[in-house]
Design a protein around this motif. Structure first.
Motif, PDB file in Angstrom:
ATOM      1  N   LEU A 126       0.822  -1.197   0.000  1.00  0.00           N
ATOM      2  CA  LEU A 126       0.000   0.000   0.000  1.00  0.00           C
ATOM      3  C   LEU A 126       0.862   1.254   0.000  1.00  0.00           C
ATOM      4  N   ASP A 182      -5.824   7.424  -0.211  1.00  0.00           N
ATOM      5  CA  ASP A 182      -6.896   7.465   0.775  1.00  0.00           C
ATOM      6  C   ASP A 182      -8.253   7.305   0.098  1.00  0.00           C
ATOM      7  N   HIS A 189      -8.596   3.648  -0.897  1.00  0.00           N
ATOM      8  CA  HIS A 189      -8.894   2.781   0.240  1.00  0.00           C
ATOM      9  C   HIS A 189     -10.370   2.884   0.640  1.00  0.00           C
ATOM     10  N   ARG A 190     -10.913   4.086   0.612  1.00  0.00           N
ATOM     11  CA  ARG A 190     -12.320   4.268   0.975  1.00  0.00           C
ATOM     12  C   ARG A 190     -13.245   3.609  -0.060  1.00  0.00           C
ATOM     13  N   TRP A 207       3.610  -2.004   3.322  1.00  0.00           N
ATOM     14  CA  TRP A 207       3.701  -0.622   2.847  1.00  0.00           C
ATOM     15  C   TRP A 207       5.036  -0.398   2.163  1.00  0.00           C
ATOM     16  N   ALA A 229      -4.384   4.033   6.192  1.00  0.00           N
ATOM     17  CA  ALA A 229      -4.965   2.855   5.551  1.00  0.00           C
ATOM     18  C   ALA A 229      -5.916   2.114   6.486  1.00  0.00           C
ATOM     19  N   LEU A 261      -9.634   1.750   5.238  1.00  0.00           N
ATOM     20  CA  LEU A 261      -9.901   0.427   4.659  1.00  0.00           C
ATOM     21  C   LEU A 261      -9.814  -0.707   5.659  1.00  0.00           C
TER      22      LEU A 261
END
Length: 242
Positions: free
Chosen positions: A42, A49, A52-53, A73, A91, A95
């Motif tokens: 990630l 962001d 992830h949402r 990451w 994250a 998520l």
């Protein structure tokens, strides 16, 4: 073996995020259908962001078994675990706290209130990748800075030249906070897919330098990462200098 670089342009950031989310879910489903436990790297930042949402929003309707996805990451800020500067915290809030992950499959870089130095964090993260990594990422997602940096490898920085290392400490970062941990080029190239995500006119010059026929990794570190598949996911503003 790195393959050709593909550029995917989108009219705006929302379309970019939607397409990346669809592609990632499809890829995770396919890997799990093969009996694999896919490992994903990630990234942080505004567009990550939003991604992830979007993944969290779609999670219930997808066939992905989130407990069988391993998360890493590409880099992390060496700050306290609760700091909003942490890519991992971003994250989690967007998520990971909203899907059925296995906590043992979420591998954060140690924070500054967990180990003494960024070097200690890099060592521990390298050991975690050796012990729990698959030897490659199914997908490694990266951003690009206006200066052309990726992960926490900055133009002209000694960390660009790290060899025989998985992760390194980065000090005197030109972008705060100054202390960070980053995967090396050698680690990041062990990917089935490298996906760069870039949105906004402020990224346009860096994107153009990264994709130009000529140029150096010292000046534009994002030139130095390629996978078996390499895709640049861009909105029209980020692609405007191509």
């Amino acid at each position: 073996m790195s393959g050709p670089v593909e550029i995917r342009r989108h009219d705006d950031a929302d379309l970019l995020v939607g397409d990346v989310a669809s592609a990632l879910l499809d890829r995770l489903e396919a890997a799990q259908a093969r009996g694999e436990v896919p490992q994903v790297g990630l990234t942080g930042g505004t567009i990550a962001d939003a991604l992830h949402r979007e993944l969290a929003r779609r999670a219930q309707d997808s066939a992905v078994d989130w407990s069988r996805v391993v998360f890493w990451w590409g880099d992390e800020r060496f700050v306290e675990a609760g700091s909003p500067d942490r890519n991992a915290r971003q994250a989690r809030e967007a998520l990971l706290d909203h899907v059925d992950v296995d906590p043992a499959h979420v591998h954060e870089v140690p924070a500054s209130d967990e180990v003494a130095t960024a070097e200690d964090a890099a060592t521990a993260y390298s050991e975690a990748l050796r012990d729990h990594g698959a030897g490659f990422f199914e997908v490694l997602m990266l951003g690009i800075g206006p200066d052309g940096h990726c992960a926490s490898l900055f133009p002209g920085h000694p960390a660009l030249r790290a060899t025989d290392a998985i992760a390194v400490a980065v000090h005197d970062s030109p972008k705060p906070p100054p202390d960070r941990v980053s995967l090396t080029f050698e680690a990041m190239e062990r990917c089935r897919a490298v996906w760069f995500l870039a949105s906004g006119e402020g990224k346009a010059d860096a994107v153009a330098r990264a994709l130009a026929d000529d140029g150096s990794v010292e000046e534009t570190p994002a030139r130095g990462v390629r996978g078996e598949e390499t895709i640049w996911w861009l909105d029209e503003d980020a692609a405007s200098a191509l």
